[in-house]
Design an enzyme around this catalytic site. Structure first.
Site, PDB file in Angstrom:
ATOM      1  N   ASP A 119     107.734  73.315  15.027  1.00  0.00           N
ATOM      2  CA  ASP A 119     107.901  71.866  15.107  1.00  0.00           C
ATOM      3  C   ASP A 119     107.790  71.224  13.722  1.00  0.00           C
ATOM      4  O   ASP A 119     107.358  71.854  12.740  1.00  0.00           O
ATOM      5  CB  ASP A 119     106.830  71.297  16.049  1.00  0.00           C
ATOM      6  CG  ASP A 119     107.344  70.115  16.859  1.00  0.00           C
ATOM      7  OD1 ASP A 119     108.322  69.484  16.424  1.00  0.00           O
ATOM      8  OD2 ASP A 119     106.745  69.809  17.920  1.00  0.00           O
ATOM      9  N   PHE A 120     108.127  69.954  13.642  1.00  0.00           N
ATOM     10  CA  PHE A 120     108.151  69.247  12.357  1.00  0.00           C
ATOM     11  C   PHE A 120     108.262  67.765  12.700  1.00  0.00           C
ATOM     12  O   PHE A 120     109.340  67.223  12.847  1.00  0.00           O
ATOM     13  CB  PHE A 120     109.368  69.746  11.571  1.00  0.00           C
ATOM     14  CG  PHE A 120     109.545  69.158  10.206  1.00  0.00           C
ATOM     15  CD1 PHE A 120     108.632  69.418   9.199  1.00  0.00           C
ATOM     16  CD2 PHE A 120     110.653  68.374   9.906  1.00  0.00           C
ATOM     17  CE1 PHE A 120     108.818  68.902   7.928  1.00  0.00           C
ATOM     18  CE2 PHE A 120     110.838  67.852   8.645  1.00  0.00           C
ATOM     19  CZ  PHE A 120     109.920  68.122   7.653  1.00  0.00           C
ATOM     20  N   ASN A 121     107.085  67.125  12.864  1.00  0.00           N
ATOM     21  CA  ASN A 121     107.076  65.829  13.547  1.00  0.00           C
ATOM     22  C   ASN A 121     106.938  64.594  12.682  1.00  0.00           C
ATOM     23  O   ASN A 121     106.483  63.561  13.170  1.00  0.00           O
ATOM     24  CB  ASN A 121     105.953  65.838  14.594  1.00  0.00           C
ATOM     25  CG  ASN A 121     106.329  66.659  15.805  1.00  0.00           C
ATOM     26  OD1 ASN A 121     107.369  66.427  16.407  1.00  0.00           O
ATOM     27  ND2 ASN A 121     105.519  67.627  16.153  1.00  0.00           N
TER      28      ASN A 121
ATOM     29  N   ASP B 104     113.932  65.258  22.206  1.00  0.00           N
ATOM     30  CA  ASP B 104     112.750  65.079  23.055  1.00  0.00           C
ATOM     31  C   ASP B 104     113.105  64.326  24.332  1.00  0.00           C
ATOM     32  O   ASP B 104     112.330  64.301  25.281  1.00  0.00           O
ATOM     33  CB  ASP B 104     111.662  64.298  22.295  1.00  0.00           C
ATOM     34  CG  ASP B 104     110.678  65.228  21.603  1.00  0.00           C
ATOM     35  OD1 ASP B 104     110.816  66.456  21.745  1.00  0.00           O
ATOM     36  OD2 ASP B 104     109.773  64.736  20.905  1.00  0.00           O
TER      37      ASP B 104
ATOM     38  N   TRP C  16     114.825  58.941  16.837  1.00  0.00           N
ATOM     39  CA  TRP C  16     114.061  59.903  17.619  1.00  0.00           C
ATOM     40  C   TRP C  16     114.239  59.618  19.117  1.00  0.00           C
ATOM     41  O   TRP C  16     114.180  58.466  19.548  1.00  0.00           O
ATOM     42  CB  TRP C  16     112.565  59.831  17.264  1.00  0.00           C
ATOM     43  CG  TRP C  16     111.757  60.613  18.246  1.00  0.00           C
ATOM     44  CD1 TRP C  16     111.648  61.959  18.304  1.00  0.00           C
ATOM     45  CD2 TRP C  16     111.033  60.098  19.363  1.00  0.00           C
ATOM     46  NE1 TRP C  16     110.884  62.328  19.391  1.00  0.00           N
ATOM     47  CE2 TRP C  16     110.488  61.200  20.060  1.00  0.00           C
ATOM     48  CE3 TRP C  16     110.793  58.813  19.853  1.00  0.00           C
ATOM     49  CZ2 TRP C  16     109.720  61.061  21.205  1.00  0.00           C
ATOM     50  CZ3 TRP C  16     110.018  58.680  20.996  1.00  0.00           C
ATOM     51  CH2 TRP C  16     109.484  59.794  21.660  1.00  0.00           C
TER      52      TRP C  16
HETATM   53  C1  DGJ Z   1     107.533  67.290  19.498  1.00  0.00           C
HETATM   54  C2  DGJ Z   1     108.374  68.270  20.250  1.00  0.00           C
HETATM   55  O1  DGJ Z   1     109.710  67.906  20.217  1.00  0.00           O
HETATM   56  C3  DGJ Z   1     107.867  68.389  21.670  1.00  0.00           C
HETATM   57  O2  DGJ Z   1     108.690  69.229  22.415  1.00  0.00           O
HETATM   58  C4  DGJ Z   1     106.455  68.889  21.624  1.00  0.00           C
HETATM   59  O3  DGJ Z   1     106.446  70.196  21.099  1.00  0.00           O
HETATM   60  C5  DGJ Z   1     105.600  67.960  20.784  1.00  0.00           C
HETATM   61  N1  DGJ Z   1     106.172  67.731  19.498  1.00  0.00           N
HETATM   62  C6  DGJ Z   1     104.218  68.527  20.634  1.00  0.00           C
HETATM   63  O4  DGJ Z   1     103.452  67.828  19.756  1.00  0.00           O
END
Ligand code: DGJ
EC number: 3.2.1.22
Length: 733
Positions: A471-473, A536, A192
């Site tokens: 998004d997908f975190n 990011d 990441w």
């Molecule tokens: C991860 C994304 O890559 C960012 O650009 C942002 O949208 C954050 N999540 C927000 O939680």
């Protein structure tokens, strides 16, 4: 235990050595513009891959290919010769190398496969091979197409024709033969915030397997470049492949015992994900591969052309100029206030921004990462009258409104989770893992995807949303469905279906595949979305490498490239606005800072950079990609129009050079016979300590220079310190 008697059909004749099944019957040929794929259909087995490389003359005869592709049988090897690289290699047929198919019946039988070709149908550039194995009870359909842009697409469809269920552990989408000269696999690795690192790995004996198993591919984008060590950006032979899939993947390149090199690309299946009831079928994702004799740049241009022509779907059928956007994340984070956002909208409009994207934090109890995810209604504390006033303000300026969602996720502290704790992917009995305090919803359940569709769809219509940042975190881990079965694959298919449903309901809607940047930037996602968030990490220095690698697989116009806040939130580095802008304007430009905090001077410069991008984006987003140098201290790359009449290049200084005077820059993709006027467009000035009068004349277009000189002799740029860059424009005279 008594053994079942062996019945006569199980004891076949032994094939006469050197004859029989290996006998060649037909030559199958697919041509791109600069590449040829040759297959030999032999009496037994699936077609052998005989060649994939530089385009061969039309006169090449079947007889000569049969003759040259008939090696002697190795000593101490099989008496019955079979080619080892077919369109799908299995366990069996004297193949001891990594198989493209691994499957078995519940009782352990049927673990080996030996396909016979039933039918080969070729229609122009498209080939469909049907095979079957009556012993193992399998049928296979392999579809291939070699397009005019030299991209070879491959897909497999396996049917269980037996009477018992079948557990498929592996089924590759594409298998490729590479020549022995290939000794380097350029693997994409990272994590990441540091995606798209290209790492050369030496391919000696044995194999290189690259897998990603988390449904987010920060660790390994599903693509690979392969070449002899001598290949460079613009010279030498190169092969490249990528899998169009947003789940787990497995790319494998292997130098086999007999020296042949095989590449295969396929999805990664968790246990049970490939289970097929009798009559059921497994359809693989599509794999895309290309060959170029013009180095890695040639592969990049082929992929970009193919994506533009065939992969991407645009509202209205055609890509409109990519709107310059402002994203609220790096400038405001969770600190959202309606009045301040309104001011940002006005400031953004004044800068020439065309799309305003409201990021995380606008909904539910989401004031930080801890709560609210899943509650997709606007936060009354931030937007007392809902989102419509903000949307109206944005549209009032003629801008589009983009809104952030993370639909597949939920915070345990949310109304949605409290109402439906059973909706999350989990292996019952094991602890629930969280990442960023979130869990993953099982969107393959119709009630879950229906819920998401309805909530989002209603908002898109009522709030007037033109664009979704999706998004997908977090990674999937122990992701079981309600029945306890692995649900990674179905999650991806359900996502694609949800995206399609939204597009169908809202034909003008564009979607960005974000996934923490770089996590879901594959062609599987891009077949259903219009942009990927590249990383990011928006530090311009880091982005030089990230974007450069990404553009070997993706067209720049779908990669989000932003001019962001300094010091950078990830690296802490401060760079000039001009450096950040030079690096960002080559992709889909965005601004990720609070525009109300800019000084007058910064606003003027940023506005000028946005205007420059708008003037150049027709060329930047349709032209032919050029990667010009391997110098680690300096990046030179750009885009040249199809007719080679115009070009725009980035010259970026990453580091100090070891020599007292940096070497000249040499460009690529120009017409050697044309003469070009070179300019440094506004808002740039000629930097450097002491540019010579001649340099000033060249870079102000007063001394036109031929394409031959620019490509072979090169031109000295003005001296540039690290973290500085120039955008150089060329126009044929
Ligand atoms: C991860 C994304 O890559 C960012 O650009 C942002 O949208 C954050 N999540 C927000 O939680």
């Amino acid at each position: 235990m008594t053994q079942a008697p062996i019945t006569s059909p199980c004891i076949p004749e032994i094939e006469t050595a050197g004859q029989g099944g290996g006998h060649p019957e037909t030559l199958i040929r697919l041509d791109g513009t600069n590449a040829t794929l040759l297959l030999i259909r032999r009496r037994a087995g699936l077609p052998e891959i005989a060649y994939w490389g530089r385009r061969l003359p039309q006169e090449i005869s079947e007889a000569e290919i049969f003759a040259v592709r008939a090696p002697d049988s190795p000593n101490n090897g099989p008496d019955q010769w079979r080619p080892l690289i077919t369109l799908l290699d299995t366990i069996g047929c004297w193949n001891f190398d990594m198989p493209g198919l691994i499957a078995a019946r519940p009782d352990g039988s049927g673990w080996t496969a030996n396909f016979e070709t039933e039918q080969v149908a070729q229609e122009g550039r498209r080939l469909v091979v049907r095979g079957k194995d009556t012993v193992s009870g399998l049928a296979i359909v392999l579809s291939l197409e070699l397009g005019p842009d030299d991209v070879l697409t491959s897909q497999a469809r396996l049917t269980n024709t037996g009477t018992q269920s079948l557990r498929v552990e592996r089924l590759v989408s594409g298998t490729y033969l590479l020549p022995e000269s290939v000794d380097t696999a350029h693997v994409l690795s990272g994590e990441w915030g540091n995606e798209f690192g290209i790492e050369p790995m030496n391919l000696t004996r044995g194999g290189i397997v690259v897998e990603s198993r988390r449904n987010r591919a920060h660790d390994h984008f599903p693509g690979m470049l392969l070449s002899p060590a001598s290949t460079s950006e613009n010279e030498g032979e190169a092969w490249a492949a990528q899998l169009g899939w947003s789940g787990g993947h497995r790319l494998c390149v292997e130098r086999m015992e007999d020296g042949r090199i095989r590449l295969s690309c396929g999805e990664y299946l968790y246990s049970g994900e490939g289970d097929l009831a009798p009559g059921a079928e497994l359809v693989t994702p599509v794999a895309y591969a290309t060959y170029s004799s013009a180095g890695f740049s040639g592969c990049a241009r082929a992929f970009q052309a193919h994506a533009r022509r065939h992969l991407l779907h645009w509202p209205g059928g055609k890509m409109k100029p990519r709107p310059v956007l402002l994203n609220s994340w790096e400038g405001s984070g969770f600190d959202l206030h309606e009045d301040q956002l309104m001011r940002q909208v006005d400031a953004a409009a004044a800068l020439g921004i065309e799309r305003f994207v409201l990021d995380d934090g606008w909904f539910g109890a989401r004031r930080d990462c801890d709560a609210g995810l899943g509650d997709w209604f606007s936060a009354a504390s931030v937007f007392p009258n809902g989102l419509r006033p903000l949307s109206d303000r944005i549209h009032g300026h003629g801008m589009e409104f983009g809104l952030w969602y993370e639909p597949e996720m939920v915070n345990p502290d949310s109304d949605l989770y409290r109402a439906h704790p059973d909706w999350v992917l989990q292996t019952r009995g094991y602890p629930l893992w969280t990442s960023r305090n979130q869990l993953v919803l099982d969107i393959s359940r119709p009630e879950v995807s229906n819920y998401l569709f309805e909530v989002i769809s209603e908002q898109v219509a009522s709030v007037r949303i033109d664009y979704i940042k999706w998004d997908f975190n977090r990674d999937l881990v122990e992701a079981s469905d309600a029945q306890g079965r692995a649900a990674y694959r179905r999650q991806v298919l359900a996502l694609y279906a949800l995206w399609e449903r939204l597009h169908k309901a809202h034909p003008g809607l564009e979607i960005e595949s974000c996934a923490s940047g770089g996590g879901r930037a594959d062609w599987g996602a891009l077949a259903h979305t219009q942009r990927v968030w590249t990383s990011d990490d928006t530090d311009a220095l880091e982005r030089l490498a990230i974007q450069g690698a990404a553009w070997h697989f993706l067209p720049p116009e779908v990669t989000g490239c932003h001019i962001s806040e300094v010091p950078n939130g990830i690296t802490g580095r401060t760079t000039t606005l001009d450096f950040r802008a030079c690096v960002a304007i080559f992709g889909h430009l965005g601004v990720e800072l609070d525009p109300t905090h800019l000084s007058a001077e910064e606003s003027t410069r940023l506005k000028a950079w946005i205007a420059l991008h708008k003037r150049l984006r027709g060329l930047l987003h349709h032209g032919l990609a050029q990667f010009c140098t391997a110098d680690p201290a300096r990046v030179v790359r750009g885009v040249v129009s199809d007719d080679a009449r115009s070009g725009v290049f980035l010259v970026a200084q990453r580091d100090w050079v070891s020599a007292r005077r940096p070497s000249p820059i040499r460009l690529s993709g120009l017409d050697p016979a044309k003469t070009y006027r070179i300019t440094l467009p506004e808002p740039q000035n000629l930097p450097g300590y002491r540019p010579s009068e001649a340099q000033k004349a060249v870079f102000s277009g007063k001394v036109p220079v031929s394409g031959a000189t620019l490509m072979d002799v090169g031109v000295f740029p003005p001296f540039m310190p690290p973290l500085s860059a120039l955008v150089v424009e060329l126009q044929a005279v």
